[in-house]
Design a protein around this motif. Structure first.
Motif, short mmCIF file in Angstrom:
data_model
loop_
_atom_site.label_atom_id
_atom_site.label_comp_id
_atom_site.label_asym_id
_atom_site.label_seq_id
_atom_site.Cartn_x
_atom_site.Cartn_y
_atom_site.Cartn_z
N PHE A 163 13.96 -13.45 5.70
CA PHE A 163 12.85 -14.03 6.38
C PHE A 163 11.33 -13.58 5.99
O PHE A 163 10.56 -14.35 5.58
CB PHE A 163 13.21 -13.93 7.70
CG PHE A 163 12.07 -14.73 8.99
CD1 PHE A 163 11.85 -15.83 8.97
CD2 PHE A 163 11.46 -13.75 9.59
CE1 PHE A 163 11.04 -16.54 9.86
CE2 PHE A 163 10.39 -14.15 10.67
CZ PHE A 163 10.28 -15.64 10.54
N ASN A 164 11.17 -12.26 6.08
CA ASN A 164 10.20 -11.72 5.69
C ASN A 164 9.44 -11.95 4.24
O ASN A 164 8.70 -12.34 3.89
CB ASN A 164 10.07 -10.16 5.95
CG ASN A 164 8.80 -9.55 6.25
OD1 ASN A 164 7.74 -10.13 6.18
ND2 ASN A 164 8.87 -8.10 6.28
N HIS B 43 7.60 -16.32 -1.59
CA HIS B 43 8.24 -17.58 -2.21
C HIS B 43 7.19 -18.80 -1.74
O HIS B 43 6.84 -19.50 -2.51
CB HIS B 43 9.74 -17.92 -1.78
CG HIS B 43 10.64 -17.11 -2.35
ND1 HIS B 43 10.85 -16.94 -3.73
CD2 HIS B 43 11.53 -16.37 -2.00
CE1 HIS B 43 11.85 -16.23 -3.85
NE2 HIS B 43 12.38 -15.59 -2.94
N ARG B 44 6.93 -18.93 -0.52
CA ARG B 44 5.93 -19.97 -0.04
C ARG B 44 4.76 -19.96 -0.73
O ARG B 44 4.11 -20.83 -1.23
CB ARG B 44 5.88 -19.96 1.32
CG ARG B 44 4.85 -20.95 1.89
CD ARG B 44 4.85 -21.11 3.63
NE ARG B 44 4.08 -22.19 4.07
CZ ARG B 44 3.76 -22.52 5.03
NH1 ARG B 44 4.52 -21.98 6.18
NH2 ARG B 44 3.24 -23.60 5.49
N LEU B 45 4.25 -18.73 -0.80
CA LEU B 45 2.89 -18.62 -1.34
C LEU B 45 2.90 -18.85 -3.04
O LEU B 45 2.11 -19.54 -3.60
CB LEU B 45 2.11 -17.23 -1.38
CG LEU B 45 1.99 -16.67 0.35
CD1 LEU B 45 1.24 -15.45 0.20
CD2 LEU B 45 1.08 -18.03 1.07
N ASN B 46 4.07 -18.54 -3.45
CA ASN B 46 4.23 -18.78 -5.10
C ASN B 46 4.05 -20.47 -5.04
O ASN B 46 3.70 -21.10 -6.13
CB ASN B 46 5.45 -18.18 -5.41
CG ASN B 46 5.53 -16.92 -5.76
OD1 ASN B 46 4.35 -16.44 -5.75
ND2 ASN B 46 6.74 -16.16 -6.08
N GLY C 217 0.31 -21.40 -5.92
CA GLY C 217 0.23 -21.15 -7.31
C GLY C 217 0.22 -19.48 -7.36
O GLY C 217 -0.28 -19.15 -8.44
N ALA C 218 0.76 -18.81 -6.60
CA ALA C 218 0.81 -17.43 -6.57
C ALA C 218 1.95 -16.92 -7.72
O ALA C 218 2.73 -17.78 -7.87
CB ALA C 218 1.09 -16.72 -5.62
N ASN C 219 2.16 -15.59 -8.19
CA ASN C 219 3.21 -15.36 -8.95
C ASN C 219 3.68 -13.83 -8.41
O ASN C 219 3.86 -13.05 -9.37
CB ASN C 219 2.62 -15.20 -10.41
CG ASN C 219 1.81 -14.12 -10.52
OD1 ASN C 219 1.12 -13.59 -9.62
ND2 ASN C 219 1.33 -13.82 -11.89
#
Ligand code: AVI
Length: 324
Positions: free
Chosen positions: A220-221, A226-229, A233-235
């Protein structure tokens, strides 16, 4: 009374856009102590994982709150009286509000207030078909700010603000005081508040609730990365971070963190963010209160504690307060 799909109230209708999310996330990640707001946990996968957390053997709050409520519903119903409008801050699990609506005498309305529209509408639709005599009117708003309440076909006799789940604990004590002030304003002068609050207890029990053996809380944490990716467009290399949840006894709160496993640089919304090995991002606080501490906080916001119920092990509390 409900005709087909409930409509969103017109108050505070603008959904938070991506630009705001980008600015907020970047501000948190560029700060001296990196942080990401816990509100980003709840994308579709995050909400599924949260539901799984609620059923874990170590996570006592959900089942304890349900059993406290269950044991005192008759008394709650008498205290609230007939034809109340239930205003839920956040559209939580339908299970809890169903339990409440079933117990109340001719509830006039149910108003879930939540920033994310899709989930809110789905919840409202499910309830509308089962409670044809309750006017179900979701409001799409950030409940930390004052919002306008919708009108109802049957004039409610009082407003009952409902805030279960100890979500109040995810706010700092100062923010919680302000949020209780918004609740007091929405309850109006003859209103009431029914709120679930996790209690201070032995640190090992709290610690275990946020470090479950199956690793669901860890997933969950980490899911927030993954959401920000996906959305910004984060990596983030999600495997290069690990979950940590520590109970700070002096502050009376769990601090959830994502710890960087190596020196690394991550691109987020076009900015390069560097992490040292062992450095962490704070993703959530979960504050625990004693009954007296919570009463004092609520009194400062204008509520009068009337009843407090706890379980036999003193794990969790449910409070009924009036705004008079
Ligand atoms: C939603 N909130 C009350 C949960 C809590 O316990 O603070 C969120 C949570 N975080 C990890 N586990 C559950």
């Amino acid at each position: 009374m409900n005709e087909g799909t409930p409509e969103l109230a017109t108050a505070n209708e603008t959904p938070p856009d991506l630009a705001e999310e980008r600015a907020e996330v970047l501000e948190g990640l560029l700060a001296e102590q990196k942080r990401i707001s816990p509100k980003y946990f709840y994308d579709e996968r995050g909400s599924e994982l949260f539901d799984q957390i609620c059923a874990l053997p170590e996570y006592y709050p959900t089942r304890t709150e349900l059993s406290i409520m269950d044991a005192h519903l008759t008394e709650i119903s008498k205290l609230v009286g007939p034809r109340a409008a239930v205003i839920e801050f956040g559209a939580g699990s339908n299970l809890k509000v169903r339990q409440l609506l079933d117990a109340l005498e001719e509830p006039a309305a149910y108003v879930p207030v939540e920033i994310s529209g899709d989930y809110l509408l789905k919840q409202a639709e499910d309830l509308a078909s089962d409670y044809p005599n309750v006017h179900i009117q979701p409001v799409f708003a950030d409940f930390t700010q004052p919002f306008e309440l919708p009108e109802h076909p049957v004039r409610p006799e009082r407003n009952l603000v409902f805030f279960p789940g100890s979500t109040i604990g995810n706010f700092t004590r100062g923010e919680a005081r302000e949020l209780l002030g918004v609740m007091r304003a929405e309850a109006k002068d003859d209103g009431a508040l029914l709120i679930g609050v996790d209690l201070k207890k032995d640190p090992a029990t709290v610690q275990a609730a946020y470090n479950d053996r199956e690793g669901v809380t860890a997933e969950f944490n980490l899911n927030v990365l993954h959401r920000l990716n996906r959305e910004l467009g984060a990596n983030f290399d999600v495997d290069a971070f690990r979950h940590e949840a520590v109970y700070d006894e002096a502050e009376g709160r769990i601090e959830m963190r994502l710890v960087s496993l190596e020196d690394q640089v991550v691109k987020v919304a076009g900015r390069m963010i560097s992490f040292r090995r062992g450095e962490h991002i704070i993703t959530e606080y979960s504050h625990k209160y004693s009954v007296e501490e919570f009463h004092a906080l609520a009194r400062r916001a204008g509520f009068r504690p009337e009843r407090t119920w706890t379980d036999e092990h003193g794990l969790f509390s449910v409070h009924y307060m009036t705004s008079g």
